[in-house]
Design a protein around this motif. Structure first.
Motif, PDB file in Angstrom:
ATOM      1  N   ALA A 100      76.799 -35.888  58.015  1.00 33.34           N
ATOM      2  CA  ALA A 100      76.071 -37.081  57.581  1.00 33.34           C
ATOM      3  C   ALA A 100      74.656 -36.753  57.116  1.00 33.34           C
ATOM      4  O   ALA A 100      74.092 -37.454  56.275  1.00 33.34           O
ATOM      5  CB  ALA A 100      76.024 -38.112  58.710  1.00 33.34           C
ATOM      6  N   HIS A 101      74.086 -35.684  57.647  1.00 37.02           N
ATOM      7  CA  HIS A 101      72.726 -35.273  57.278  1.00 37.02           C
ATOM      8  C   HIS A 101      72.712 -34.065  56.355  1.00 37.02           C
ATOM      9  O   HIS A 101      71.642 -33.481  56.121  1.00 37.02           O
ATOM     10  CB  HIS A 101      71.913 -34.977  58.549  1.00 37.02           C
ATOM     11  CG  HIS A 101      71.638 -36.200  59.371  1.00 37.02           C
ATOM     12  ND1 HIS A 101      70.570 -37.031  59.131  1.00 37.02           N
ATOM     13  CD2 HIS A 101      72.304 -36.748  60.420  1.00 37.02           C
ATOM     14  CE1 HIS A 101      70.576 -38.029  59.994  1.00 37.02           C
ATOM     15  NE2 HIS A 101      71.622 -37.885  60.784  1.00 37.02           N
ATOM     16  N   ASP A 102      73.883 -33.692  55.845  1.00 39.10           N
ATOM     17  CA  ASP A 102      74.012 -32.536  54.931  1.00 39.10           C
ATOM     18  C   ASP A 102      73.406 -31.259  55.506  1.00 39.10           C
ATOM     19  O   ASP A 102      72.781 -30.476  54.788  1.00 39.10           O
ATOM     20  CB  ASP A 102      73.387 -32.844  53.565  1.00 39.10           C
ATOM     21  CG  ASP A 102      74.120 -33.938  52.835  1.00 39.10           C
ATOM     22  OD1 ASP A 102      75.369 -33.959  52.890  1.00 39.10           O
ATOM     23  OD2 ASP A 102      73.446 -34.784  52.199  1.00 39.10           O
ATOM     24  N   VAL A 103      73.591 -31.055  56.791  1.00 37.63           N
ATOM     25  CA  VAL A 103      73.058 -29.864  57.459  1.00 37.63           C
ATOM     26  C   VAL A 103      74.045 -28.704  57.304  1.00 37.63           C
ATOM     27  O   VAL A 103      75.241 -28.868  57.507  1.00 37.63           O
ATOM     28  CB  VAL A 103      72.823 -30.146  58.963  1.00 37.63           C
ATOM     29  CG1 VAL A 103      72.508 -28.859  59.725  1.00 37.63           C
ATOM     30  CG2 VAL A 103      71.704 -31.166  59.136  1.00 37.63           C
ATOM     31  N   ASN A 104      73.522 -27.547  56.934  1.00 38.38           N
ATOM     32  CA  ASN A 104      74.354 -26.349  56.900  1.00 38.38           C
ATOM     33  C   ASN A 104      73.651 -25.142  57.521  1.00 38.38           C
ATOM     34  O   ASN A 104      74.121 -24.023  57.432  1.00 38.38           O
ATOM     35  CB  ASN A 104      74.821 -26.037  55.478  1.00 38.38           C
ATOM     36  CG  ASN A 104      73.666 -25.885  54.513  1.00 38.38           C
ATOM     37  OD1 ASN A 104      72.506 -25.779  54.920  1.00 38.38           O
ATOM     38  ND2 ASN A 104      73.975 -25.887  53.241  1.00 38.38           N
ATOM     39  N   ARG A 105      72.536 -25.410  58.173  1.00 36.50           N
ATOM     40  CA  ARG A 105      71.766 -24.349  58.826  1.00 36.50           C
ATOM     41  C   ARG A 105      71.413 -24.827  60.229  1.00 36.50           C
ATOM     42  O   ARG A 105      70.746 -25.855  60.379  1.00 36.50           O
ATOM     43  CB  ARG A 105      70.504 -24.078  58.020  1.00 36.50           C
ATOM     44  CG  ARG A 105      69.620 -22.992  58.545  1.00 36.50           C
ATOM     45  CD  ARG A 105      68.480 -22.768  57.517  1.00 36.50           C
ATOM     46  NE  ARG A 105      67.581 -21.757  57.954  1.00 36.50           N
ATOM     47  CZ  ARG A 105      66.446 -21.994  58.598  1.00 36.50           C
ATOM     48  NH1 ARG A 105      66.074 -23.222  58.882  1.00 36.50           N
ATOM     49  NH2 ARG A 105      65.668 -20.999  58.967  1.00 36.50           N
ATOM     50  N   LEU A 106      71.855 -24.093  61.257  1.00 33.72           N
ATOM     51  CA  LEU A 106      71.657 -24.503  62.639  1.00 33.72           C
ATOM     52  C   LEU A 106      70.744 -23.532  63.372  1.00 33.72           C
ATOM     53  O   LEU A 106      70.868 -22.316  63.224  1.00 33.72           O
ATOM     54  CB  LEU A 106      72.997 -24.565  63.375  1.00 33.72           C
ATOM     55  CG  LEU A 106      74.061 -25.471  62.779  1.00 33.72           C
ATOM     56  CD1 LEU A 106      75.301 -25.453  63.659  1.00 33.72           C
ATOM     57  CD2 LEU A 106      73.539 -26.884  62.612  1.00 33.72           C
ATOM     58  N   ILE A 107      69.875 -24.093  64.181  1.00 34.93           N
ATOM     59  CA  ILE A 107      69.030 -23.328  65.093  1.00 34.93           C
ATOM     60  C   ILE A 107      69.520 -23.724  66.486  1.00 34.93           C
ATOM     61  O   ILE A 107      69.316 -24.869  66.908  1.00 34.93           O
ATOM     62  CB  ILE A 107      67.541 -23.677  64.907  1.00 34.93           C
ATOM     63  CG1 ILE A 107      67.126 -23.513  63.443  1.00 34.93           C
ATOM     64  CG2 ILE A 107      66.676 -22.839  65.847  1.00 34.93           C
ATOM     65  CD1 ILE A 107      65.862 -24.275  63.067  1.00 34.93           C
ATOM     66  N   VAL A 108      70.186 -22.809  67.174  1.00 33.57           N
ATOM     67  CA  VAL A 108      70.856 -23.139  68.427  1.00 33.57           C
ATOM     68  C   VAL A 108      70.026 -22.636  69.607  1.00 33.57           C
ATOM     69  O   VAL A 108      69.708 -21.440  69.692  1.00 33.57           O
ATOM     70  CB  VAL A 108      72.281 -22.558  68.474  1.00 33.57           C
ATOM     71  CG1 VAL A 108      72.984 -22.948  69.766  1.00 33.57           C
ATOM     72  CG2 VAL A 108      73.095 -23.028  67.262  1.00 33.57           C
ATOM     73  N   THR A 109      69.714 -23.559  70.527  1.00 33.76           N
ATOM     74  CA  THR A 109      68.856 -23.258  71.675  1.00 33.76           C
ATOM     75  C   THR A 109      69.403 -23.967  72.908  1.00 33.76           C
ATOM     76  O   THR A 109      70.326 -24.752  72.817  1.00 33.76           O
ATOM     77  CB  THR A 109      67.416 -23.751  71.416  1.00 33.76           C
ATOM     78  OG1 THR A 109      67.423 -25.179  71.332  1.00 33.76           O
ATOM     79  CG2 THR A 109      66.824 -23.158  70.151  1.00 33.76           C
ATOM     80  N   GLY A 110      68.795 -23.711  74.064  1.00 37.07           N
ATOM     81  CA  GLY A 110      69.104 -24.495  75.251  1.00 37.07           C
ATOM     82  C   GLY A 110      69.580 -23.699  76.447  1.00 37.07           C
ATOM     83  O   GLY A 110      69.180 -22.571  76.670  1.00 37.07           O
ATOM     84  N   CYS A 111      70.454 -24.312  77.222  1.00 36.84           N
ATOM     85  CA  CYS A 111      70.938 -23.803  78.503  1.00 36.84           C
ATOM     86  C   CYS A 111      72.453 -24.006  78.560  1.00 36.84           C
ATOM     87  O   CYS A 111      72.946 -25.038  78.118  1.00 36.84           O
ATOM     88  CB  CYS A 111      70.254 -24.585  79.626  1.00 36.84           C
ATOM     89  SG  CYS A 111      70.671 -24.075  81.296  1.00 36.84           S
TER      90      CYS A 111
END
Length: 179
Positions: A100-111
């Motif tokens: 829906a946001h035309d995202v094709n680049r992810l920055i993955v973070t967290g726990c």
């Protein structure tokens, strides 16, 4: 540049207790807040992945542990996606939100590095997303077999060599992520 989304996985109260200490928590929260602000300012999307545990689990929606850490800045316009497994894509709305946001680049973070972050990085790479895994953007607890620091180092090395359609994950510090 590609449309980007910062994925912040399972940074919930129930994962950060005295009984479950995580490596470098306070500094990680500060880095994630700074990175999230940079992503928002560049027109990118910030997505919080929240684990919905079963009844009796500290991450069950009826429990205090279900809430996102109060020191993380969740703003209007950010998305929150519920999950019930380690993979943030499995049976969730994540792929739909990204589309829906035309995202094709992810920055993955967290726990946690060795569970939900690892599974989601691998799933993102397998789905063809350009994936960035900031080396200082995820945390875990010491395990009986390995310290948290060593688990983090190990996963950063694996993701940097992962064979996937768009190449391995890009590994850099949070302050080096191009947004």
């Amino acid at each position: 540049m590609s449309a980007s989304a910062l994925i912040i996985i399972d940074m919930q109260v129930g994962s950060f207790t005295d009984e479950t200490p995580r490596h470098d928590t306070d500094a990680l929260v500060a880095r994630l807040n700074t990175l999230a602000e940079r992503v928002r300012q560049s027109g990118g999307l910030v997505i919080f992945i929240r684990h919905d545990g079963p009844a009796g689990d500290p991450h069950h929606p009826s429990q205090p542990g279900w809430h996102i850490l109060p020191d993380l800045n969740v703003l209007p316009g950010d998305e929150i996606v519920a999950k019930t497994a380690c993979d943030a894509f499995l049976d969730t709305a994540l792929a739909d939100v990204l589309r829906a946001h035309d995202v094709n680049r992810l920055i993955v973070t967290g726990c946690a590095t060795d569970f939900c972050v690892d599974t989601t990085v691998r799933s993102a790479l397998g789905r063809g997303y350009q994936t960035i895994a900031p080396s200082d953007g995820h945390t875990t607890a010491d395990r009986p077999y390995l310290s948290a620091r060593r688990i983090i180092e190990h996963h950063n090395a694996v993701w940097a060599d992962f064979i996937a359609p768009r190449g391995p994950a890009e590994i850099c510090r949070c302050d080096e992520v191009a947004v």
